[in-house]
Structures are given as structure tokens and as C-alpha cells.
Design a protein around this motif. Structure first.
Motif, short mmCIF file in Angstrom:
data_model
loop_
_atom_site.label_atom_id
_atom_site.label_comp_id
_atom_site.label_asym_id
_atom_site.label_seq_id
_atom_site.Cartn_x
_atom_site.Cartn_y
_atom_site.Cartn_z
N ASP A 15 -4.51 -9.80 -3.82
CA ASP A 15 -5.50 -9.16 -2.97
C ASP A 15 -6.92 -9.58 -3.32
O ASP A 15 -7.24 -9.92 -4.46
N LYS A 16 -7.78 -9.50 -2.30
CA LYS A 16 -9.16 -9.94 -2.52
C LYS A 16 -9.92 -9.08 -3.53
O LYS A 16 -10.87 -9.57 -4.14
N GLU B 221 -5.96 -14.46 -1.73
CA GLU B 221 -6.68 -14.19 -0.49
C GLU B 221 -8.10 -13.71 -0.75
O GLU B 221 -8.43 -13.26 -1.85
N ARG C 159 0.82 -1.22 0.00
CA ARG C 159 0.00 0.00 0.00
C ARG C 159 0.84 1.25 0.00
O ARG C 159 0.47 2.26 -0.54
N ASP D 137 -1.28 -7.67 -0.49
CA ASP D 137 -2.08 -6.75 -1.29
C ASP D 137 -1.46 -6.50 -2.67
O ASP D 137 -1.54 -5.38 -3.20
CA CA Z 1 -5.89 -7.04 1.57
#
Ligand code: CA
Ligand code: C2E
Ligand code: CA
Ligand code: CA
Length: 278
Positions: free
Chosen positions: A201-202, A235, A152, A179
Motif C-alpha cells: 500500500d502507498k 503502489e 481492509r 492494500d
Molecule cells: Ca490503497
């Protein structure tokens, strides 16, 4: 004009004090909570999509208050970072993980434990000593440990990041980029850093609606990681369709509500026993 300036100044001061107070109160509460042992590791299983067996877990922090209320990390980790409590909090978590998971790590030599790091902990390099001080001589060997750093925020000093990563690799632990795809770096950069694993990442996994309908962004992430010889964990897997799709792309490792949410230790150990490989 001067009156207006004074007024603005006073207003800013009042707001600043209020803000600082609020942060202070939370910081005080957080510090007390860490000391009182209210910061608990929850464990989310990571599954092998081919066998359905457990390969390890991700450690996710929960604030379990004395009255039983459970506070998710989104409500307090920013305060922890702002108030300098991120590192003590992580240390307390790692100590607990050591005692919680020593047995299963001894019994299942391939069991992997993944721990989330704060950027500051990684950036100042003290993480290396901290890993040693907690895990040296424990039942959890370095090669069973994975540390997740998030994409991030950019790693502003690449040379420093490189040094810390080499020191971690020298210990034998592995490093995952959390992520992946949401942040600042491309995968080629991740490889030069020495990232071992990317966690898709989801938000990308959510794009998979149907087991056979291609999702180009997801495919691109997977194929880049494979080309660079970086392992992949998906994930936020919530549906059978997503699991099937990922499996068809040879993604082997996954976590998500489809399999299990993060759980307290006792529940996790029951599940781990049922899904134990071999
Ligand atoms: Ca995440
Ligand atoms: P993350 O590392 O990306 O963790 C995944 C988050 O997705 C977790 O939220 C997890 O409970 C949730 N999740 C798992 N499976 C599913 C699913 O199938 N669907 C959906 N919608 N969500 C799923 P959680 O536990 O609330 O943690 C939020 C974030 O807080 C984490 O995101 C991580 O960035 C941070 N965090 C949590 N624990 C720690 C910690 O011990 N240290 C640090 N530094 N950060 C932490
Ligand atoms: Ca994570
Ligand atoms: Ca993640």
C-alpha cells in the motif's frame, strides 16, 4: 417519559427516512449511470522498475458524467455496495475492459490486466462464472488476468474464500491482495489462502523518503513476501527515491504518479505503445 420516547422514536424515524432517501437517490443515479455507460474503466500502467517498460495495468473505475465531470470511486463505491449495484457495476466494467484491451493482450502475450473486486462478489463465489462469461474465448487469456481483493475487511469465512480462490486458480487467473499490511491478515495467512501477489500500500511507500535510508516496515513486508514466494507490486510510487529504494530491495513491479496516473483508454494506449517491452 412516554412523550420523550415518542419524540425520540419520531426523530429516529425521520432521520432513517432521510438517510434511506439519500442512499436511494444515489442508487437510482448509479443504476442509470451504469446503464447509460457512464462508468468507465481508467487504466494505470504497472511498470517494470528494472527496464522501465510496461508490464500491464490496473483498472480503476471513473464515473464520467455527460457534462464531462469525472467522479472518483471514493465518492460512490460504498453506495454501490450498499445498494446491491457493486456486481452489475463490476460486470459492466469487465465487459468494457474486454473490448478495450483485447488487441494489446493479443499483441503482448505477457501483458497483465488487474481488476479490483468487491468483497461480496468474491464471497458469494459468483465471480468465477462472471469471469468466464466475460473472458471465455476473448483475446484476453486467463493467465493475463489478475483480480485484486482488499485486505481492509477480514474474509470471515476462510473455507469459502479458499474454495473461490481454488476455482479462480483452476481457471488460470491470479489473485492479488490489495492494500497489504493495512488490514486484518498476516502474510503467512495470505499464503495459505493462495494469494499470488501482494500490493504494498502507498502508506508504506510514502514512508520511503530517501533512496538509502532504511524503512524497516517496508523491508519486513518485502522480505516476508519473498520468503513466501509471493510476487510484489508497490503502489503509490511518487518519487525517484522511492523507485530507487524499491529497486534496491529487488521489488520489480510498481505503479504510481511517478510513472503515470490512471488514464482513459486512448491516452493509455499511446503510452503503452511507447513503453512496450521488446
Ligand atoms: Ca490503497
Ligand atoms: P486502490 O485499489 O488501492 O487503487 C489505488 C488508488 O491510488 C487509486 O485511486 C489510484 O488512482 C491512486 N493512485 C495511483 N497512483 C498513485 C500515487 O502515486 N499517489 C497517490 N496518492 N495515489 C495514487 P482511485 O482510482 O481513486 O481508487 C480508490 C479506490 O477505489 C481503489 O484503491 C479501490 O479500492 C477502489 N476502486 C477503484 N476502482 C474500483 C473498481 O473498479 N472496483 C472496485 N471494487 N473498487 C475500485
Ligand atoms: Ca487495487
Ligand atoms: Ca491498493
Amino acid at each position: 417519559f412516554t412523550v420523550a420516547a415518542c419524540f425520540m422514536g419520531a426523530l429516529i424515524l425521520v432521520l432513517a427516512i432521510q438517510y434511506a432517501r439519500k442512499a436511494d437517490i444515489v442508487a437510482f443515479d448509479l443504476e442509470r449511470a451504469i446503464i447509460a455507460g457512464e462508468m468507465k474503466p481508467y487504466y494505470q500502467p504497472v511498470i517494470n522498475l528494472k527496464t522501465g517498460k510496461l508490464i500491464g495495468c490496473e483498472v480503476l473505475i471513473r464515473w464520467v458524467k455527460k457534462n464531462g465531470e469525472i467522479i472518483p470511486p471514493g465518492a460512490f463505491i460504498d453506495y454501490a455496495e450498499m445498494s446491491g449495484l457493486a456486481i452489475p457495476m463490476t460486470l459492466s466494467l469487465m465487459e468494457q475492459v474486454r473490448y478495450d484491451l483485447e488487441d494489446i493482450c493479443r499483441e503482448v502475450p505477457d501483458f497483465k490486466v488487474s481488476i479490483n473486486l468487491f468483497e461480496g462478489h468474491f464471497r458469494d463465489g459468483s465471480i468465477v462464472e462472471d469471469i468466464q462469461s466475460v473472458f471465455e474465448g476473448s483475446g484476453i487469456s486467463y493467465r493475463q488476468l489478475v483480480f485484486e481483493i482488499t485486505e481492509r475487511r477480514p474474509l470471515d469465512d476462510r473455507n469459502a474464500a479458499n474454495r473461490v480462490m481454488s476455482a479462480m486458480h483452476k481457471l488460470g487467473v491470479r489473485i492479488a491482495m490489495d492494500d497489504a499490511g493495512t488490514g486484518h491478515s498476516n502474510l503467512a495467512y495470505l499464503q495459505t489462502l493462495g494469494i499470488d501477489i501482494v500490493k504494498i500500500d502507498k502508506i508504506f511507500v510514502e514512508m520511503i523518503k530517501d533512496a538509502s535510508q532504511p524503512v524497516p516496515v517496508v523491508d519486513a513486508l518485502i522480505s516476508m513476501a519473498k520468503d513466501l514466494d509471493i510476487d510484489i507490486i508497490a503502489e503509490g510510487v511518487e518519487t525517484q527515491e522511492q523507485a530507487l529504494y524499491l529497486r534496491s530491495k529487488n521489488v520489480v513491479f510498481a505503479q504510481g504518479y511517478l510513472f503515470a496516473p490512471p488514464m482513459k483508454l486512448s491516452s493509455f494506449l499511446v503510452l503503452a505503445n511507447a513503453l512496450r517491452p521488446g
